[in-house]
Design a protein around this motif. Structure first.
Motif, PDB file in Angstrom:
ATOM      1  N   LEU A 102       0.829  -1.201   0.000  1.00 40.00           N
ATOM      2  CA  LEU A 102       0.000   0.000   0.000  1.00 40.00           C
ATOM      3  C   LEU A 102       0.867   1.255   0.000  1.00 40.00           C
ATOM      4  CD1 LEU A 102      -2.850   1.112   0.041  1.00 40.00           C
ATOM      5  CD2 LEU A 102      -2.810   1.007   2.544  1.00 40.00           C
ATOM      6  N   ALA A 103       1.984   1.224   0.716  1.00 35.93           N
ATOM      7  CA  ALA A 103       2.895   2.363   0.697  1.00 35.93           C
ATOM      8  C   ALA A 103       3.476   2.571  -0.701  1.00 35.93           C
ATOM      9  CB  ALA A 103       4.007   2.149   1.718  1.00 35.93           C
ATOM     10  N   LEU A 104       3.851   1.478  -1.370  1.00 36.63           N
ATOM     11  CA  LEU A 104       4.364   1.588  -2.736  1.00 36.63           C
ATOM     12  C   LEU A 104       3.293   2.109  -3.689  1.00 36.63           C
ATOM     13  CD1 LEU A 104       6.417  -1.737  -2.936  1.00 36.63           C
ATOM     14  CD2 LEU A 104       7.311   0.591  -2.740  1.00 36.63           C
ATOM     15  N   CYS A 105       2.052   1.674  -3.489  1.00 37.51           N
ATOM     16  CA  CYS A 105       0.930   2.189  -4.276  1.00 37.51           C
ATOM     17  C   CYS A 105       0.797   3.697  -4.093  1.00 37.51           C
ATOM     18  CB  CYS A 105      -0.352   1.473  -3.856  1.00 37.51           C
ATOM     19  SG  CYS A 105      -1.872   2.201  -4.500  1.00 37.51           S
ATOM     20  N   THR A 106       0.885   4.151  -2.856  1.00 33.67           N
ATOM     21  CA  THR A 106       0.737   5.577  -2.558  1.00 33.67           C
ATOM     22  C   THR A 106       1.855   6.396  -3.186  1.00 33.67           C
ATOM     23  OG1 THR A 106      -0.362   5.045  -0.465  1.00 33.67           O
ATOM     24  CG2 THR A 106       0.536   7.264  -0.698  1.00 33.67           C
ATOM     25  N   LEU A 107       3.095   5.913  -3.074  1.00 35.43           N
ATOM     26  CA  LEU A 107       4.223   6.645  -3.643  1.00 35.43           C
ATOM     27  C   LEU A 107       4.131   6.694  -5.166  1.00 35.43           C
ATOM     28  CD1 LEU A 107       7.085   5.298  -1.352  1.00 35.43           C
ATOM     29  CD2 LEU A 107       5.956   7.530  -1.249  1.00 35.43           C
ATOM     30  N   SER A 108       3.680   5.609  -5.789  1.00 38.05           N
ATOM     31  CA  SER A 108       3.463   5.629  -7.244  1.00 38.05           C
ATOM     32  C   SER A 108       2.381   6.625  -7.624  1.00 38.05           C
ATOM     33  CB  SER A 108       3.082   4.224  -7.734  1.00 38.05           C
ATOM     34  OG  SER A 108       4.120   3.304  -7.529  1.00 38.05           O
ATOM     35  N   GLN A 109       1.338   6.662  -6.815  1.00 40.84           N
ATOM     36  CA  GLN A 109       0.230   7.585  -7.073  1.00 40.84           C
ATOM     37  C   GLN A 109       0.674   9.041  -6.936  1.00 40.84           C
ATOM     38  OE1 GLN A 109      -2.794   7.776  -3.981  1.00 40.84           O
ATOM     39  NE2 GLN A 109      -4.376   7.574  -5.546  1.00 40.84           N
ATOM     40  N   ILE A 110       1.479   9.332  -5.920  1.00 43.50           N
ATOM     41  CA  ILE A 110       1.980  10.696  -5.740  1.00 43.50           C
ATOM     42  C   ILE A 110       2.837  11.115  -6.932  1.00 43.50           C
ATOM     43  CG2 ILE A 110       3.534  12.123  -4.341  1.00 43.50           C
ATOM     44  CD1 ILE A 110       2.555  10.548  -1.890  1.00 43.50           C
ATOM     45  N   GLU A 111       3.703  10.211  -7.377  1.00 48.50           N
ATOM     46  CA  GLU A 111       4.558  10.533  -8.516  1.00 48.50           C
ATOM     47  C   GLU A 111       3.725  10.742  -9.781  1.00 48.50           C
ATOM     48  OE1 GLU A 111       8.048  11.539 -10.309  1.00 48.50           O
ATOM     49  OE2 GLU A 111       7.702  11.135  -8.173  1.00 48.50           O
ATOM     50  N   ALA A 112       2.738   9.888 -10.002  1.00 45.89           N
ATOM     51  CA  ALA A 112       1.880  10.037 -11.181  1.00 45.89           C
ATOM     52  C   ALA A 112       1.111  11.347 -11.138  1.00 45.89           C
ATOM     53  CB  ALA A 112       0.909   8.858 -11.274  1.00 45.89           C
ATOM     54  N   SER A 113       0.583  11.699  -9.978  1.00 38.11           N
ATOM     55  CA  SER A 113      -0.192  12.931  -9.845  1.00 38.11           C
ATOM     56  C   SER A 113       0.687  14.159 -10.032  1.00 38.11           C
ATOM     57  CB  SER A 113      -0.881  12.976  -8.472  1.00 38.11           C
ATOM     58  OG  SER A 113      -1.762  11.878  -8.321  1.00 38.11           O
ATOM     59  N   HIS A 114       1.915  14.101  -9.523  1.00 39.04           N
ATOM     60  CA  HIS A 114       2.836  15.225  -9.720  1.00 39.04           C
ATOM     61  C   HIS A 114       3.171  15.402 -11.201  1.00 39.04           C
ATOM     62  CE1 HIS A 114       7.087  17.019  -9.363  1.00 39.04           C
ATOM     63  NE2 HIS A 114       6.208  17.993  -9.217  1.00 39.04           N
ATOM     64  N   LEU A 115       3.406  14.296 -11.906  1.00 43.61           N
ATOM     65  CA  LEU A 115       3.691  14.390 -13.334  1.00 43.61           C
ATOM     66  C   LEU A 115       2.486  14.918 -14.104  1.00 43.61           C
ATOM     67  CD1 LEU A 115       5.672  11.051 -13.819  1.00 43.61           C
ATOM     68  CD2 LEU A 115       6.595  13.379 -13.910  1.00 43.61           C
ATOM     69  N   ASP A 116       1.283  14.494 -13.715  1.00 43.08           N
ATOM     70  CA  ASP A 116       0.078  15.024 -14.356  1.00 43.08           C
ATOM     71  C   ASP A 116      -0.086  16.515 -14.067  1.00 43.08           C
ATOM     72  OD1 ASP A 116      -0.678  12.677 -15.580  1.00 43.08           O
ATOM     73  OD2 ASP A 116      -2.003  12.044 -13.962  1.00 43.08           O
ATOM     74  N   TYR A 117       0.213  16.909 -12.832  1.00 44.50           N
ATOM     75  CA  TYR A 117       0.135  18.335 -12.470  1.00 44.50           C
ATOM     76  C   TYR A 117       1.071  19.166 -13.346  1.00 44.50           C
ATOM     77  CZ  TYR A 117       1.354  22.562  -9.869  1.00 44.50           C
ATOM     78  OH  TYR A 117       1.634  23.859  -9.510  1.00 44.50           O
ATOM     79  N   LEU A 118       2.248  18.637 -13.618  1.00 48.22           N
ATOM     80  CA  LEU A 118       3.213  19.366 -14.436  1.00 48.22           C
ATOM     81  C   LEU A 118       2.857  19.331 -15.918  1.00 48.22           C
ATOM     82  CD1 LEU A 118       6.576  18.188 -12.784  1.00 48.22           C
ATOM     83  CD2 LEU A 118       5.420  20.389 -12.463  1.00 48.22           C
ATOM     84  N   GLY A 119       2.421  18.180 -16.407  1.00 44.83           N
ATOM     85  CA  GLY A 119       2.295  18.001 -17.848  1.00 44.83           C
ATOM     86  C   GLY A 119       0.916  18.186 -18.436  1.00 44.83           C
ATOM     87  N   ARG A 120      -0.133  18.261 -17.595  1.00 40.81           N
ATOM     88  CA  ARG A 120      -1.499  18.338 -18.119  1.00 40.81           C
ATOM     89  C   ARG A 120      -2.212  19.615 -17.661  1.00 40.81           C
ATOM     90  NH1 ARG A 120      -4.237  13.671 -19.692  1.00 40.81           N
ATOM     91  NH2 ARG A 120      -6.041  14.265 -18.457  1.00 40.81           N
ATOM     92  N   ARG A 121      -1.464  20.665 -17.439  1.00 45.87           N
ATOM     93  CA  ARG A 121      -2.050  21.893 -16.910  1.00 45.87           C
ATOM     94  C   ARG A 121      -3.124  22.463 -17.839  1.00 45.87           C
ATOM     95  NH1 ARG A 121      -0.412  24.740 -12.585  1.00 45.87           N
ATOM     96  NH2 ARG A 121      -1.234  26.864 -12.348  1.00 45.87           N
ATOM     97  N   ALA A 122      -2.858  22.449 -19.115  1.00 50.15           N
ATOM     98  CA  ALA A 122      -3.851  22.981 -20.061  1.00 50.15           C
ATOM     99  C   ALA A 122      -5.147  22.178 -19.997  1.00 50.15           C
ATOM    100  CB  ALA A 122      -3.272  22.953 -21.473  1.00 50.15           C
ATOM    101  N   VAL A 123      -5.039  20.860 -19.779  1.00 44.93           N
ATOM    102  CA  VAL A 123      -6.225  20.001 -19.742  1.00 44.93           C
ATOM    103  C   VAL A 123      -7.057  20.301 -18.499  1.00 44.93           C
ATOM    104  CG1 VAL A 123      -7.044  17.622 -19.609  1.00 44.93           C
ATOM    105  CG2 VAL A 123      -5.074  18.186 -21.048  1.00 44.93           C
ATOM    106  N   TYR A 124      -6.425  20.265 -17.301  1.00 46.16           N
ATOM    107  CA  TYR A 124      -7.245  20.422 -16.097  1.00 46.16           C
ATOM    108  C   TYR A 124      -7.694  21.868 -15.881  1.00 46.16           C
ATOM    109  CZ  TYR A 124      -2.682  21.274 -13.681  1.00 46.16           C
ATOM    110  OH  TYR A 124      -1.444  21.717 -13.296  1.00 46.16           O
ATOM    111  N   ARG A 125      -6.962  22.848 -16.391  1.00 50.21           N
ATOM    112  CA  ARG A 125      -7.467  24.225 -16.305  1.00 50.21           C
ATOM    113  C   ARG A 125      -8.702  24.396 -17.181  1.00 50.21           C
ATOM    114  NH1 ARG A 125      -3.348  29.167 -16.202  1.00 50.21           N
ATOM    115  NH2 ARG A 125      -5.364  30.090 -15.647  1.00 50.21           N
TER     116      ARG A 125
END
Length: 354
Positions: A287-310
């Protein structure tokens, strides 16, 4: 030159002597801890299937249970896995805070909610496994607190999946429903886990597990749906750096769900996993590994998909979702408090009838 070398060797020798004296100083500073007990010496409520030893005695002072963090018992690994994971999340949060403006950028708030909720569930789990052995009431109360942390994390997961990972086609179908239903399912998961634990005396193991697993499974199915839709539709998008981490978090979660619902490997080796090797310990790590993977994925999405979520959420959705996060936490905490009061009355009636 020889004099300097000899001085350095002398200082090193003194430092080694000081290090060797640390265990003795700790032993003198802390009182000797009571030894652990076998399952036959414990009330039936505290016994775990296939775990034959390593139980801490009941009704000692709080200091003993806090100091048992450094004792060998059957909850030691459960405590340390999530304690260390919580520290890793704190370090990751500090690292992200150097480049992400969590205060002024409202689009970073969902990522902050995920970090806070991840730390919350790990900290609550640590306290539950460390302090729940004091008494039966403490066992209930601290695991109810654990379930509040789980509910917060479920909501935080749903939020980053909906905010950062979702595709426009999925958003158009569920944008007005997704987060309110995610909040309700998170609270329902907390209620189901608390009620399942409350029914420990009168229900079988699988009935209790069903109360805990079914609402959590519904919540996870709903929360992960934007990620599954994106993986299916964008599987060939080799330039998407977040997809491997999204796939990783799904794989880790499904693996840890297996170990949560099955008493393995201790069922195969009864009495040999009392300290190390329990399925719940493996569940914690996955579960800890799942969480760390999720945090990394969300951070990459935050950086790379700004135009989409805005485009999808504008500038006003994030504050509302954060308010819903607080509401979910309050509702879950009140549920835990109410069921704890029911447990207190139940135990009081039972003690009077003796």
């Amino acid at each position: 030159m020889a004099t300097i070398v000899m001085e350095q060797i002398g200082r090193l020798f003194i430092n080694l002597q000081q290090v060797q004296g640390v265990p003795r100083m700790l032993k003198e500073a802390a009182p000797s801890l009571p030894g652990t007990l076998k399952d036959s010496d414990m009330p039936h409520f505290f016994r775990e299937h296939y775990i034959h030893g390593g139980y801490r005695p009941l009704h000692h002072g709080w200091r003993y249970y806090f100091l048992s963090l450094f004792q060998r018992h059957n909850e030691t690994i459960n405590v340390w896995t999530h304690l260390l994971s919580a520290l890793v999340v704190l370090m990751k949060s500090a690292q992200l805070a150097e480049t992400v403006d969590f205060v002024r950028d409202v689009h970073a708030w969902p990522l902050l909610v995920l970090l806070l909720s991840a730390f919350a569930y790990m900290a609550c789990s640590t306290l539950a496994h460390l302090l729940s052995a004091k008494s039966e009431l403490s066992h209930y109360a601290f695991f109810f607190l654990d379930y509040v942390g789980v509910a917060l994390y479920q909501y935080g997961s749903a939020l980053v999946h909906f905010y950062y990972a979702i595709e426009e086609s999925w958003h158009s179908c569920f944008h007005g429903l997704f987060m309110p239903l995610a909040a309700f399912l998170s609270w329902l998961s907390c209620l189901g886990c608390c009620y399942g634990k409350y029914q420990s005396h009168s229900s079988t193991y699988w009935v209790r597990k069903a109360c805990q697993v079914v609402p959590s499974a519904l919540a996870y199915t709903w929360d992960i749906s934007p990620v599954v839709h994106r993986v299916i539709t964008c599987f060939s998008c080799s330039r998407d750096p977040a997809l491997p981490f999204h796939c990783g978090q799904v794989a880790f979660f499904l693996s840890c769900a297996f170990f949560f619902t099955h008493q393995l490997p201790q069922k195969w080796f009864p009495g040999r996993c009392d300290f190390l090797g329990q399925g719940h310990q493996i569940f914690h790590v996955l579960l800890a590994l799942c969480t760390l993977s999720q945090i990394e994925a969300s951070h990459l999405d935050y950086l790379g998909r700004r135009a989409v979520y805005r485009h999808l959420h504008g500038d006003s959705a994030a504050p509302f979702f954060c308010a819903l996060f607080v509401l979910t936490g309050v509702a879950s905490a009140l549920t835990a408090v109410l069921i704890t009061s029911k447990v207190r009355r139940l135990l009081g009636r039972r003690d009077k009838s003796k």
